[in-house]
Scaffold this active site. Structure first.
Site, short mmCIF file in Angstrom:
data_model
loop_
_atom_site.label_atom_id
_atom_site.label_comp_id
_atom_site.label_asym_id
_atom_site.label_seq_id
_atom_site.Cartn_x
_atom_site.Cartn_y
_atom_site.Cartn_z
N THR B 72 35.99 24.08 54.10
CA THR B 72 34.93 23.58 54.99
C THR B 72 35.53 23.06 56.29
O THR B 72 35.08 23.40 57.38
CB THR B 72 34.14 22.46 54.29
OG1 THR B 72 33.41 23.05 53.21
CG2 THR B 72 33.16 21.80 55.25
N ASN B 151 30.94 34.78 49.14
CA ASN B 151 31.15 33.93 47.98
C ASN B 151 30.09 34.11 46.90
O ASN B 151 30.30 33.73 45.76
CB ASN B 151 31.22 32.46 48.41
CG ASN B 151 30.01 32.06 49.24
OD1 ASN B 151 29.63 32.77 50.17
ND2 ASN B 151 29.39 30.96 48.89
N HIS B 202 41.92 25.27 46.36
CA HIS B 202 41.36 25.24 45.02
C HIS B 202 40.63 26.53 44.65
O HIS B 202 40.04 26.64 43.58
CB HIS B 202 40.45 24.01 44.83
CG HIS B 202 39.10 24.15 45.46
ND1 HIS B 202 37.94 24.24 44.74
CD2 HIS B 202 38.74 24.21 46.75
CE1 HIS B 202 36.91 24.34 45.57
NE2 HIS B 202 37.37 24.32 46.79
N CYS B 332 27.73 25.11 45.57
CA CYS B 332 27.32 24.00 46.44
C CYS B 332 25.82 23.99 46.68
O CYS B 332 25.24 22.94 46.90
CB CYS B 332 28.04 24.04 47.78
SG CYS B 332 29.38 25.17 47.91
#
Lengths: 408, 392
Positions: B72, B151, B202, B332
């Site tokens: 981000t 994603n 990650h 998210c």
């Protein structure tokens, strides 16, 4: 284009008479060591040249490394083609078409090493040249000064075709001209001086003076980084780290402010001379450039230079600062050199350092310090720490970095 | 009951080796790398080494790596940092309709500041057409931001082609969000004409809270954070030494095994597609695996499908009862219950776009695991079948 081999041409050593063979062997060893990350490469030595068979390794990677090896004048990517005329013609055309900048003129030079080949070289020049011309609209032949020379070498096993010529570092193979000690400060000039000396075949051991805690650990790290960059060119480099604090603070208290730099530089040369003796070096290389700072005026050079009897080599002496900076950028030391860590040469700098130091006075001050100066020089030499840096990392003096390796 | 974690696109488990590295470093190197003392200098050396290692794996120069707090931040920094750096009266930026929220919302925010934006559409497979990018370029265009791997669907975008087209517009920076791509699909920093590239630790077996942005030299960025001028002033804030080193190690492990894993991952994906194809209620979203050629097809680790008429959280919780963990849309945004923006952009209706499930897997999964997954998926769909209308 997918290339099959690289033709590497040696430089000036080819005019070296009886020692040529030895020098070429030296250079080949250096080339092999620089390219050892690519195990599939095969090397075939020819007269004043070496052929590197790529065997599937990337030409770009080989080229990237070759361009920085001293003693190599130029090199060319080569395609090997089958003997039959059509194959040679087609490969030649492809190669001409793949050139980055489109040439306006060209010529073909065929060499027929394998005399059984049905067409002789003059015939071949026409046969290949005509084919390329027919298929490339704006191309013309110029036999005197062509933009590109398309070379075809017909050997028994294959026909070798090439036309690109890449310029390499030039100079002499490393170590051909003996060994010198380089005063490596951490500034812009001295790494460039070291590179130039190495380029001329001089093996270099670097000497750095540090005055911890007046200079920081980072200043030392910076010099190690610079030395590592030099090791990229030479395979490895020895770095002598001389503890200079005591000597420097003593000189700073001598009461002759304007002469501190002169006295300091003279001591540095004396220490370096001792290290040179221990390590079999016959010269001291510095980054001095005439008139750049107070210690580099002719007067200073005279007084400072007299403290050592070894030849002082100053590759940058007649160069402009901007040219030195350009060179530092080219060899990849500039970005490190401009990191803002103070080295010992900028410590205790008087407001007005002597630009014309008086030799008699300087010698009198040193005589006055007498045995103490000798002792401090001795201690500095004794306390010198030696690191061996390799192009692919530090040769670890202690076990600590082994443990660190597990983290990466 | 054994739990199967099929949410690698949301976050990957950390490798034991990387956890060990990180905890050892936490114990040994707590000093601030900006400090002058020895411990600080040692910590800084580790950062430098990690930087060199990351640049090696990514094919960049060490000076081109900026450490950040994750994907981000990398995306925000690339976009806002570029826009704020360029001094022009009129600025225009381009992105696609399927970007990650950190890119998409950055664009929306910049719009409120008076920046002109173009949001490019995608085709039914979820791909951006390179010619659309070139056609959208204006004189005042500052930046194009396109993700490499989507994603939600795993669709690989034609980055190389776009980079080539943008080569003709030197005034336009090209940012690529590579968060889902690193260690999964091929990428060439040197040859593809990309100026800025985001990565997140990650997503490839590293710790959370760490990421990087590759910045090609000459592309100065205006910092998002003011402070102690770390990272040459581009990103202030004390370096997370253990995390940065752990990230570099995880990246090495991921990139080194990328080629070797490739076949296995695509085989698993093919099997999974087959299973989904066998269940008539489920509709596959994205690019079919057979078209995958690594550069423009599909990423090896993501499969996305919809169950129209069924709320995704019902499927997620049902699968969870069987030990299978998956996400709807992206992790998210999966709590929002909004239809997926990505699927809508692909031309799917709201029903299908609201019912999407994403399965993303990693190294620890075997073919047997996939069979178990298929089996339970069938069971869950059979259980839900009679309830289809009720859930609407």
């Amino acid at each position: 284009m997918k290339y099959d081999l690289v033709l590497v041409r040696f430089g000036e050593i080819t005019i070296k008479g009886r020692n040529r063979n030895r020098f070429e062997a030296m250079l080949l060893t250096r080339i092999k060591s620089a390219l050892k990350a690519m195990p599939k490469l095969e090397y075939v030595r020819g007269y004043a040249r070496v052929y590197i068979h790529l065997n599937g390794e990337s030409y770009e990677q080989v080229s990237d490394r070759l361009k920085d090896i001293f003693g190599i004048q130029t090199y060319s990517p080569v395609i090997s083609s089958k003997h039959d005329l059509e194959a040679i013609r087609e490969t030649s055309l492809q190669m001409m078409r793949s050139l980055k900048t489109e040439p306006k003129t060209f010529k073909v030079s065929v060499k027929r090493g394998w005399k059984q080949y049905p067409h002789d070289s003059i015939e071949m020049n026409h046969l290949v040249g005509a084919h390329v011309l027919r298929n490339t609209p704006d191309l013309k032949v110029d036999v005197r000064a062509p933009d590109v020379e398309l070379k075809i070498d017909i050997q028994h096993e294959s026909a070798y075709i090439y036309c690109e010529v890449e310029k390499a570092a030039g100079g002499f193979p490393l170590g051909m001209n003996g060994k010198g000690m380089l005063l490596l400060s951490g500034g812009i000039d001295s790494p460039v001086a070291g590179w130039m000396a190495m380029r001329k075949g001089l093996k270099i051991e670097a000497v750095h003076f540090h005055s911890y805690p007046f200079t920081s650990e980072q200043a030392k790290e910076k010099v190690i980084t610079l030395a590592k960059r030099l090791a990229y060119y030479s395979g490895k480099i020895k770095l002598h780290l001389v503890p200079f604090t005591e000597l420097q603070t003593k000189l700073a208290q001598s009461g002759h402010d304007s002469l501190i730099i002169t006295l300091m530089r003279r001591s540095m040369l004396k220490i370096t001379e001792r290290l040179a003796e221990e390590n079999g070096a016959l010269a001291i290389v510095t980054g001095d450039s005439l008139g750049q700072v107070a210690s580099q005026t002719l007067g200073s050079m005279n007084v400072i230079g007299r403290s050592s009897s070894l030849p002082l080599l100053r590759p940058l002496v007649m160069m402009d600062k901007q040219d030195i900076i350009d060179c530092a950028e080219r060899i990849g030391t500039f970005q490190t050199s401009i990191l803002p860590f103070e080295d010992c040469c900028t410590l205790f700098v008087p407001k007005s350092p002597a630009t014309q130091p008086n030799l008699t006075l300087v010698e009198r001050i040193e005589a006055h310090m007498g045995e103490e100066l000798e002792r401090l020089i001795d201690e500095a030499v004794q306390g010198t720490e030696v690191l061996v840096l390799r192009e692919d990392g530090v040769e670890a003096p202690a076990g600590e970095s082994k443990e660190e390796d597990a983290w990466f | 009951m054994k739990t199967y974690y099929y949410d690698h696109s949301a976050s990957t488990p950390m490798l034991p080796m990387v956890i060990q590295t990180m905890s050892e470093l936490m114990k040994l190197h707590y000093a601030n790398p900006a400090a002058l003392h020895k411990s600080g200098a040692e910590a800084m050396k580790l950062i430098d080494r990690a930087r060199a290692s990351i640049s090696d794996r990514m094919g960049s120069e060490p000076g081109e790596v900026v450490f950040t707090s994750g994907g981000t931040e990398s995306n925000n920094l690339a976009i806002k940092g570029s826009v704020n750096k360029v001094a022009r009266s009129s600025k225009h930026i381009i992105t696609s309709a399927i970007e990650h929220a950190s890119v998409f919302e950055s664009f929306r925010q910049l719009e409120t500041f008076g920046i002109h934006t173009t949001i490019l559409p995608v085709d039914r497979q979820g791909k951006i057409r390179p010619e659309d990018v070139a056609n959208a370029i204006r004189k005042d265009t500052v930046l194009v931001s396109i993700m490499q791997v989507n994603n939600e669907t795993g669709v690989v975008q034609p980055i190389r082609e776009i980079g080539q087209l943008l080569g003709e517009f030197p005034h336009v920076r090209f940012h690529v969000d590579g968060v889902q791509a690193v260690g999964k699909v091929p990428f060439s920093w040197k040859e593809w004409g990309v100026d800025l590239y985001s990565g997140s630790a990650h997503k490839f077996g590293g710790p959370k809270g760490l990421g990087f942005l590759l910045v090609k030299s000459g592309n100065e960025l205006s910092p998002l954070l003011s402070g102690g001028d770390q990272e040459q002033g581009t990103r202030s804030g004390t370096h997370n030494v253990p995390g940065i080193v752990a990230m570099s190690q995880a990246l090495r492990l991921a990139v080194e095994s990328q080629e070797a894993r490739r076949e296995r991952m695509y085989a698993i994906r093919r099997r999974l597609l087959h299973i989904v194809g066998d269940i008539p209620e489920l509709l596959f979203n994205g690019v079919h695996s057979d078209e995958a050629d690594g550069e423009t097809g599909a990423a090896p680790h993501i499969v996305n499908f919809s169950y129209p008429g069924m709320r995704p959280e019902v499927i997620i919780h049902m699968l969870e009862k069987h030990g299978i963990l998956v996400s709807s849309q992206s992790a998210c945004s999966s709590k929002s219950l909004q239809p997926s923006r990505v699927l809508l952009a692909m031309g799917q209706d709201a029903d299908r776009a609201s019912g999407s499930i994403r399965i993303s897997f990693g190294d620890e999964h075997t073919m047997e695991d996939i069979e178990i997954l298929g089996d339970r998926l069938k069971r869950v769909v059979a259980e839900l079948k009679p309830l289809e209308r009720n859930s609407k």
